[in-house]
Design a protein around this motif. Sequence first.
Motif, short mmCIF file in Angstrom:
data_model
loop_
_atom_site.label_atom_id
_atom_site.label_comp_id
_atom_site.label_asym_id
_atom_site.label_seq_id
_atom_site.Cartn_x
_atom_site.Cartn_y
_atom_site.Cartn_z
N ALA A 49 -37.60 -6.69 22.14
CA ALA A 49 -38.40 -6.39 23.34
C ALA A 49 -39.86 -6.15 22.96
O ALA A 49 -40.77 -6.63 23.64
CB ALA A 49 -37.83 -5.18 24.07
N GLU A 50 -40.09 -5.43 21.87
CA GLU A 50 -41.46 -5.16 21.42
C GLU A 50 -42.18 -6.45 21.04
O GLU A 50 -43.34 -6.64 21.41
CB GLU A 50 -41.46 -4.20 20.24
N SER A 51 -41.51 -7.34 20.29
CA SER A 51 -42.18 -8.57 19.87
C SER A 51 -42.45 -9.50 21.05
O SER A 51 -43.50 -10.13 21.12
CB SER A 51 -41.37 -9.29 18.78
N ILE A 52 -41.52 -9.57 22.00
CA ILE A 52 -41.74 -10.41 23.18
C ILE A 52 -42.81 -9.80 24.08
O ILE A 52 -43.62 -10.53 24.67
CB ILE A 52 -40.42 -10.63 23.95
N ASP A 53 -42.86 -8.48 24.15
CA ASP A 53 -43.88 -7.81 24.97
C ASP A 53 -45.29 -8.10 24.45
O ASP A 53 -46.25 -8.11 25.21
CB ASP A 53 -43.63 -6.30 25.02
N ALA A 54 -45.41 -8.35 23.15
CA ALA A 54 -46.72 -8.65 22.54
C ALA A 54 -47.20 -10.06 22.89
O ALA A 54 -48.38 -10.36 22.75
CB ALA A 54 -46.64 -8.48 21.03
N GLU A 61 -44.53 -19.83 33.52
CA GLU A 61 -44.55 -20.51 32.23
C GLU A 61 -43.14 -20.95 31.84
O GLU A 61 -42.15 -20.39 32.28
CB GLU A 61 -45.13 -19.59 31.16
N VAL A 62 -43.10 -21.98 30.99
CA VAL A 62 -41.83 -22.51 30.49
C VAL A 62 -41.63 -21.99 29.07
O VAL A 62 -42.56 -22.01 28.26
CB VAL A 62 -41.84 -24.06 30.53
N VAL A 63 -40.41 -21.53 28.79
CA VAL A 63 -40.10 -20.94 27.49
C VAL A 63 -38.80 -21.53 26.93
O VAL A 63 -37.97 -22.05 27.66
CB VAL A 63 -39.94 -19.41 27.59
N SER A 64 -38.67 -21.42 25.62
CA SER A 64 -37.40 -21.66 24.96
C SER A 64 -36.81 -20.28 24.73
O SER A 64 -37.47 -19.39 24.18
CB SER A 64 -37.62 -22.38 23.63
N VAL A 65 -35.58 -20.09 25.17
CA VAL A 65 -34.97 -18.77 25.07
C VAL A 65 -33.57 -18.88 24.49
O VAL A 65 -32.81 -19.77 24.84
CB VAL A 65 -34.97 -18.05 26.45
N HIS A 66 -33.27 -17.99 23.55
CA HIS A 66 -31.93 -17.88 22.97
C HIS A 66 -31.35 -16.57 23.46
O HIS A 66 -32.01 -15.52 23.37
CB HIS A 66 -32.00 -17.90 21.45
N MET A 67 -30.12 -16.62 23.98
CA MET A 67 -29.50 -15.42 24.56
C MET A 67 -28.03 -15.34 24.17
O MET A 67 -27.42 -16.34 23.82
CB MET A 67 -29.57 -15.47 26.09
N THR A 68 -27.52 -14.14 24.30
CA THR A 68 -26.08 -13.92 24.23
C THR A 68 -25.64 -13.39 25.58
O THR A 68 -26.43 -12.76 26.29
CB THR A 68 -25.68 -12.92 23.13
N CYS A 69 -24.42 -13.67 25.93
CA CYS A 69 -23.88 -13.21 27.21
C CYS A 69 -22.60 -12.44 26.94
O CYS A 69 -21.78 -12.87 26.14
CB CYS A 69 -23.61 -14.39 28.13
N ALA A 70 -22.46 -11.30 27.61
CA ALA A 70 -21.26 -10.48 27.45
C ALA A 70 -20.78 -10.02 28.82
O ALA A 70 -21.59 -9.71 29.70
CB ALA A 70 -21.54 -9.27 26.57
N TYR A 83 -16.42 -6.36 37.03
CA TYR A 83 -17.04 -6.95 35.86
C TYR A 83 -18.43 -7.48 36.22
O TYR A 83 -18.65 -7.92 37.34
CB TYR A 83 -16.20 -8.11 35.32
N SER A 84 -19.31 -7.45 35.25
CA SER A 84 -20.63 -8.07 35.41
C SER A 84 -20.99 -8.78 34.11
O SER A 84 -20.43 -8.48 33.06
CB SER A 84 -21.69 -7.04 35.78
N ASN A 85 -21.91 -9.72 34.19
CA ASN A 85 -22.40 -10.43 33.01
C ASN A 85 -23.74 -9.86 32.60
O ASN A 85 -24.59 -9.59 33.45
CB ASN A 85 -22.55 -11.93 33.30
N GLU A 86 -23.92 -9.69 31.30
CA GLU A 86 -25.19 -9.20 30.77
C GLU A 86 -25.75 -10.25 29.82
O GLU A 86 -25.08 -10.65 28.87
CB GLU A 86 -25.00 -7.87 30.04
N TYR A 87 -26.98 -10.68 30.08
CA TYR A 87 -27.66 -11.64 29.23
C TYR A 87 -28.69 -10.89 28.39
O TYR A 87 -29.58 -10.24 28.94
CB TYR A 87 -28.39 -12.70 30.06
N THR A 88 -28.55 -11.00 27.07
CA THR A 88 -29.48 -10.32 26.16
C THR A 88 -30.26 -11.38 25.39
O THR A 88 -29.67 -12.24 24.72
CB THR A 88 -28.71 -9.41 25.18
N ILE A 89 -31.57 -11.29 25.48
CA ILE A 89 -32.46 -12.25 24.82
C ILE A 89 -32.57 -11.90 23.34
O ILE A 89 -32.89 -10.75 22.99
CB ILE A 89 -33.85 -12.23 25.48
N SER A 90 -32.33 -12.89 22.48
CA SER A 90 -32.49 -12.67 21.04
C SER A 90 -33.77 -13.32 20.51
O SER A 90 -34.27 -12.92 19.46
CB SER A 90 -31.27 -13.20 20.28
N ASN A 91 -34.31 -14.29 21.25
CA ASN A 91 -35.54 -14.95 20.84
C ASN A 91 -36.14 -15.67 22.04
O ASN A 91 -35.40 -16.24 22.84
CB ASN A 91 -35.28 -15.93 19.70
#
Length: 95
Positions: A49-54, A61-70, A83-91
């Motif tokens: 979150a800190e690195s993306i916030d910078a 804008e268009v981005v490339s995003v890597h995520m995990t879903c749980a 149940y709900s789905n949670e998407y967490t951005i890794s990059n």
Amino acid sequence: MVAKIVKVFPMNKRDYTDRQGQQQVFKSKGFVLHDGRSSYYAEAVQETAESIDALPLKEGEVVSVHMTCAAREYKTSAGELRYSNEYTISNMMKL
């Protein structure tokens, strides 16, 4: 995956006590993303979150995003299991 940023949320910080009893700060930064077919909320946490916030990421804008879903299990106030789905951005990087 390639996605368009629909909404950028500000960095969110909250204090918590970890399992060792030490005070820590939980950081998260959320986004609403659209992949051309679906839109979804995803967030980055802690150092990611800190690195993306910078980055100067803006809506539209268009981005490339890597995520995990749980899948997360929870109970409603009426005691129903849901149940709900949670998407967490890794990059994430701007294209």
